[in-house]
Design a protein around this motif. Structure first.
Motif, PDB file in Angstrom:
ATOM      1  N   ALA A 148       0.927  -1.246  -0.064  1.00 11.06           N
ATOM      2  CA  ALA A 148      -0.035   0.081  -0.095  1.00 11.06           C
ATOM      3  C   ALA A 148       0.831   1.264  -0.024  1.00 11.06           C
ATOM      4  CB  ALA A 148      -1.052  -0.159   1.378  1.00 11.06           C
ATOM      5  N   ALA A 149       1.966   1.066   0.660  1.00  8.84           N
ATOM      6  CA  ALA A 149       2.631   2.279   0.661  1.00  8.84           C
ATOM      7  C   ALA A 149       3.468   2.621  -0.577  1.00  8.84           C
ATOM      8  CB  ALA A 149       3.869   2.164   1.932  1.00  8.84           C
ATOM      9  N   ARG A 150       4.174   1.619  -1.262  1.00  9.62           N
ATOM     10  CA  ARG A 150       4.417   1.793  -2.651  1.00  9.62           C
ATOM     11  C   ARG A 150       3.334   2.264  -3.381  1.00  9.62           C
ATOM     12  NH1 ARG A 150       7.034  -3.263  -1.273  1.00  9.62           N
ATOM     13  NH2 ARG A 150       5.478  -4.365  -1.987  1.00  9.62           N
ATOM     14  N   THR A 151       2.164   1.784  -3.585  1.00 11.29           N
ATOM     15  CA  THR A 151       1.122   2.172  -4.294  1.00 11.29           C
ATOM     16  C   THR A 151       0.716   3.746  -4.171  1.00 11.29           C
ATOM     17  OG1 THR A 151      -0.021   0.085  -4.434  1.00 11.29           O
ATOM     18  CG2 THR A 151      -1.275   2.042  -5.079  1.00 11.29           C
ATOM     19  N   ALA A 152       0.831   4.209  -2.784  1.00 17.55           N
ATOM     20  CA  ALA A 152       0.771   5.538  -2.368  1.00 17.55           C
ATOM     21  C   ALA A 152       1.754   6.535  -2.917  1.00 17.55           C
ATOM     22  CB  ALA A 152       0.631   5.660  -1.050  1.00 17.55           C
ATOM     23  N   ARG A 153       2.920   5.890  -2.991  1.00 20.09           N
ATOM     24  CA  ARG A 153       4.113   6.474  -3.384  1.00 20.09           C
ATOM     25  C   ARG A 153       3.809   6.980  -4.879  1.00 20.09           C
ATOM     26  NH1 ARG A 153       7.103   3.749   0.674  1.00 20.09           N
ATOM     27  NH2 ARG A 153       7.552   2.022  -0.882  1.00 20.09           N
ATOM     28  N   ARG A 154       3.438   5.792  -5.372  1.00 15.76           N
ATOM     29  CA  ARG A 154       3.444   5.725  -7.172  1.00 15.76           C
ATOM     30  C   ARG A 154       2.239   6.953  -7.275  1.00 15.76           C
ATOM     31  NH1 ARG A 154       4.054   0.201  -7.090  1.00 15.76           N
ATOM     32  NH2 ARG A 154       1.958  -0.101  -7.194  1.00 15.76           N
ATOM     33  N   GLY A 155       1.191   6.846  -6.607  1.00 18.87           N
ATOM     34  CA  GLY A 155       0.053   7.951  -6.567  1.00 18.87           C
ATOM     35  C   GLY A 155       0.466   9.199  -6.310  1.00 18.87           C
ATOM     36  N   VAL A 156       1.426   9.406  -5.384  1.00 17.22           N
ATOM     37  CA  VAL A 156       1.942  10.938  -5.043  1.00 17.22           C
ATOM     38  C   VAL A 156       2.828  11.404  -6.081  1.00 17.22           C
ATOM     39  CG1 VAL A 156       3.513  12.059  -3.542  1.00 17.22           C
ATOM     40  CG2 VAL A 156       2.006  10.775  -2.493  1.00 17.22           C
ATOM     41  N   VAL A 157       3.741  10.325  -6.742  1.00 17.85           N
ATOM     42  CA  VAL A 157       4.559  10.807  -7.912  1.00 17.85           C
ATOM     43  C   VAL A 157       3.669  11.111  -8.987  1.00 17.85           C
ATOM     44  CG1 VAL A 157       6.379   9.836  -9.651  1.00 17.85           C
ATOM     45  CG2 VAL A 157       6.411   9.484  -7.318  1.00 17.85           C
ATOM     46  N   ASP A 158       2.616  10.244  -9.427  1.00 14.83           N
ATOM     47  CA  ASP A 158       1.627  10.698 -10.583  1.00 14.83           C
ATOM     48  C   ASP A 158       0.931  11.946 -10.305  1.00 14.83           C
ATOM     49  OD1 ASP A 158       2.412   8.403 -11.579  1.00 14.83           O
ATOM     50  OD2 ASP A 158       0.511   7.194 -11.028  1.00 14.83           O
ATOM     51  N   ALA A 159       0.647  12.416  -8.874  1.00 11.21           N
ATOM     52  CA  ALA A 159      -0.256  13.497  -8.730  1.00 11.21           C
ATOM     53  C   ALA A 159       0.676  14.725  -8.882  1.00 11.21           C
ATOM     54  CB  ALA A 159      -0.748  13.536  -7.288  1.00 11.21           C
ATOM     55  N   ALA A 202       3.067  14.867 -11.174  1.00 12.24           N
ATOM     56  CA  ALA A 202       3.505  15.179 -12.467  1.00 12.24           C
ATOM     57  C   ALA A 202       2.208  15.818 -13.076  1.00 12.24           C
ATOM     58  CB  ALA A 202       3.676  13.755 -13.106  1.00 12.24           C
ATOM     59  N   THR A 203       1.060  15.424 -12.601  1.00 12.16           N
ATOM     60  CA  THR A 203      -0.219  16.183 -13.061  1.00 12.16           C
ATOM     61  C   THR A 203      -0.032  17.572 -12.403  1.00 12.16           C
ATOM     62  OG1 THR A 203      -1.492  14.011 -12.946  1.00 12.16           O
ATOM     63  CG2 THR A 203      -2.663  16.009 -13.044  1.00 12.16           C
ATOM     64  N   LEU A 204       0.096  17.832 -11.468  1.00  9.31           N
ATOM     65  CA  LEU A 204       0.111  19.275 -10.998  1.00  9.31           C
ATOM     66  C   LEU A 204       0.998  20.080 -11.550  1.00  9.31           C
ATOM     67  CD1 LEU A 204      -0.628  21.211  -8.584  1.00  9.31           C
ATOM     68  CD2 LEU A 204       0.831  20.134  -7.388  1.00  9.31           C
ATOM     69  N   ASP A 205       2.574  19.372 -11.975  1.00  8.63           N
ATOM     70  CA  ASP A 205       3.496  20.147 -12.621  1.00  8.63           C
ATOM     71  C   ASP A 205       2.784  20.597 -14.191  1.00  8.63           C
ATOM     72  OD1 ASP A 205       4.987  19.976 -10.384  1.00  8.63           O
ATOM     73  OD2 ASP A 205       6.200  18.260 -11.189  1.00  8.63           O
ATOM     74  N   ALA A 206       2.290  19.473 -14.964  1.00  8.90           N
ATOM     75  CA  ALA A 206       1.797  19.716 -15.952  1.00  8.90           C
ATOM     76  C   ALA A 206       0.763  20.967 -16.280  1.00  8.90           C
ATOM     77  CB  ALA A 206       1.223  18.430 -16.705  1.00  8.90           C
ATOM     78  N   ALA A 207       0.044  20.639 -15.068  1.00  9.68           N
ATOM     79  CA  ALA A 207      -1.269  21.699 -15.016  1.00  9.68           C
ATOM     80  C   ALA A 207      -0.573  23.062 -14.860  1.00  9.68           C
ATOM     81  CB  ALA A 207      -2.249  21.421 -13.838  1.00  9.68           C
ATOM     82  N   ARG A 208       0.306  23.279 -14.090  1.00  8.61           N
ATOM     83  CA  ARG A 208       1.106  24.449 -13.749  1.00  8.61           C
ATOM     84  C   ARG A 208       1.803  24.916 -15.137  1.00  8.61           C
ATOM     85  NH1 ARG A 208       4.117  23.340  -7.929  1.00  8.61           N
ATOM     86  NH2 ARG A 208       2.185  23.638  -6.503  1.00  8.61           N
ATOM     87  N   THR A 209       2.442  24.200 -15.869  1.00 11.58           N
ATOM     88  CA  THR A 209       3.027  24.330 -16.979  1.00 11.58           C
ATOM     89  C   THR A 209       1.933  25.013 -18.162  1.00 11.58           C
ATOM     90  OG1 THR A 209       4.733  22.746 -16.750  1.00 11.58           O
ATOM     91  CG2 THR A 209       4.542  23.452 -19.174  1.00 11.58           C
ATOM     92  N   ALA A 210       0.965  24.220 -18.162  1.00  6.24           N
ATOM     93  CA  ALA A 210      -0.257  24.446 -18.918  1.00  6.24           C
ATOM     94  C   ALA A 210      -0.851  26.166 -18.915  1.00  6.24           C
ATOM     95  CB  ALA A 210      -1.372  23.637 -19.110  1.00  6.24           C
ATOM     96  N   LEU A 211      -1.004  26.242 -17.391  1.00  6.92           N
ATOM     97  CA  LEU A 211      -1.503  27.468 -17.057  1.00  6.92           C
ATOM     98  C   LEU A 211      -0.519  28.667 -17.466  1.00  6.92           C
ATOM     99  CD1 LEU A 211      -3.560  28.904 -15.382  1.00  6.92           C
ATOM    100  CD2 LEU A 211      -2.420  28.441 -13.356  1.00  6.92           C
ATOM    101  N   ALA A 212       0.946  28.423 -17.083  1.00 11.10           N
ATOM    102  CA  ALA A 212       1.812  29.397 -17.435  1.00 11.10           C
ATOM    103  C   ALA A 212       1.945  29.720 -18.856  1.00 11.10           C
ATOM    104  CB  ALA A 212       3.424  28.894 -16.719  1.00 11.10           C
ATOM    105  N   ALA A 213       1.815  28.734 -19.695  1.00 12.13           N
ATOM    106  CA  ALA A 213       1.820  29.010 -21.273  1.00 12.13           C
ATOM    107  C   ALA A 213       0.596  29.806 -21.698  1.00 12.13           C
ATOM    108  CB  ALA A 213       1.926  27.637 -22.011  1.00 12.13           C
ATOM    109  N   LEU A 214      -0.618  29.579 -20.964  1.00 17.07           N
ATOM    110  CA  LEU A 214      -1.812  30.184 -21.238  1.00 17.07           C
ATOM    111  C   LEU A 214      -1.878  31.764 -20.892  1.00 17.07           C
ATOM    112  CD1 LEU A 214      -4.775  30.243 -22.221  1.00 17.07           C
ATOM    113  CD2 LEU A 214      -5.469  29.437 -19.942  1.00 17.07           C
ATOM    114  N   ALA A 215      -1.151  31.826 -19.744  1.00 24.04           N
ATOM    115  CA  ALA A 215      -0.799  33.340 -19.094  1.00 24.04           C
ATOM    116  C   ALA A 215      -0.060  34.042 -20.131  1.00 24.04           C
ATOM    117  CB  ALA A 215      -0.365  33.128 -17.747  1.00 24.04           C
TER     118      ALA A 215
END
Length: 305
Positions: free
Chosen positions: A275-286, A288-301
């Protein structure tokens, strides 16, 4: 007179405990008669009081008079072990464990061989008694002297603490000193008669000696009291064995339960780690998603500006 009686009884005992077991009673009668003639009624009474050995004791009594090498090794090792114990020398006691086991095995083998050479045979239970006697001799100096005396009447045992109980175990003693026939083992002072002080010629001692030729052999059988004690001891031993078996069963059950709990805990730990390994992978995926959203937001701005 007392010295004469002691010497007569000591000589009779030395001869008596060397005869074949089947000849013990007849030999005791003859030796009592001889002791009476040479040293008087008290000597005869003391000789008649000498107890017939058990088969195990008879077999052990053969060893000091024959090939006593294994016995000498056992006695010497016991002296070394007791000296080390008195010094609290645990290193020496630990180092002689292998030697101890070898000495016990060699002594038991020597007793078995001695018995077989005289036409006797020792059962597994009797061999256990021989080994127990040897262990007692390792632990207690007086028990070692008894083993070397060639005058045992019963096997010895050591409870693990205190001195070995030698009551009724040796044919002749003198103030705790036991006659030894082991070569190189030395010999104690002449033993006292087992019956204690002399009786006047017209007293009980004389009557006992006068009846030497008609002595009843019942003393070689268990008395009612001895039989009751033996039965009680057997019941106590059985009860103790049952209690120990129950303790062992409970201990095994507790061990089994503990092992089951440990396996369950190991499974739970494995699941938690997964479960800890799954949670760590979830954190990493989250992340990455957050970084992508920030990048897209910056590009839009940037495009709006």
């Amino acid at each position: 007179m007392a010295d004469e009686v002691e010497e007569a009884v000591a000589a009779a005992a030395a001869e008596l405990y060397a005869v074949p077991l089947a000849e013990f009673v007849a030999s005791r009668k003859a030796l009592a008669a001889s002791a009476k003639a040479s040293a008087g009624p008290s000597a005869a009474k003391a000789v008649l009081a000498l107890r017939k050995p058990t088969l195990t004791a008879w077999a052990m009594n053969l060893v000091p008079r024959g090939d006593a090498g294994a016995l000498a090794e056992l006695v010497g090792l016991g002296a070394r072990m007791r000296a080390a114990q008195s010094r609290l020398d645990t290193a020496t006691l630990t180092s002689v464990r292998g030697e101890r086991d070898a000495a016990l095995t060699a002594y038991v083998a020597s007793v078995v061989d001695a018995a077989e050479s005289e036409g006797g045979s020792l059962s597994p239970a009797a061999r256990d008694e021989v080994r127990a006697s040897a262990i007692a001799a390792l632990a207690d100096e007086t028990a070692a002297e008894a083993l070397a005396s060639g005058q045992l009447t019963r096997a010895l045992s050591y409870s693990g603490f205190g001195e070995v109980d030698l009551s009724g175990a040796v044919g002749v003693t003198s103030s705790g000193s036991i006659m030894s026939v082991l070569q190189g083992g030395g010999q104690g002072s002449p033993p006292e008669p087992a019956t204690g002080a002399e009786q006047p010629d017209g007293g009980e001692g004389a009557r006992a000696a006068d009846g030497a030729d008609e002595v009843d052999d019942d003393d070689d059988e268990l008395t009612a009291e001895e039989l009751a004690e033996a039965v009680a001891a057997a019941k106590a031993a059985k009860a103790e064995a049952k209690a120990r078996a129950e303790e062992r069963r409970r201990a095994e059950a507790e061990v089994g339960a503990a092992e089951a709990r440990m396996r369950k805990a190991q499974v739970a730990l494995g699941e938690a780690e997964q479960a800890a390994r799954t949670a760590r992978r979830g954190v990493v995926d989250a992340q990455a998603t957050l970084d992508a959203a920030r990048t897209a937001l910056a590009a839009l701005a940037g495009s709006e500006g």
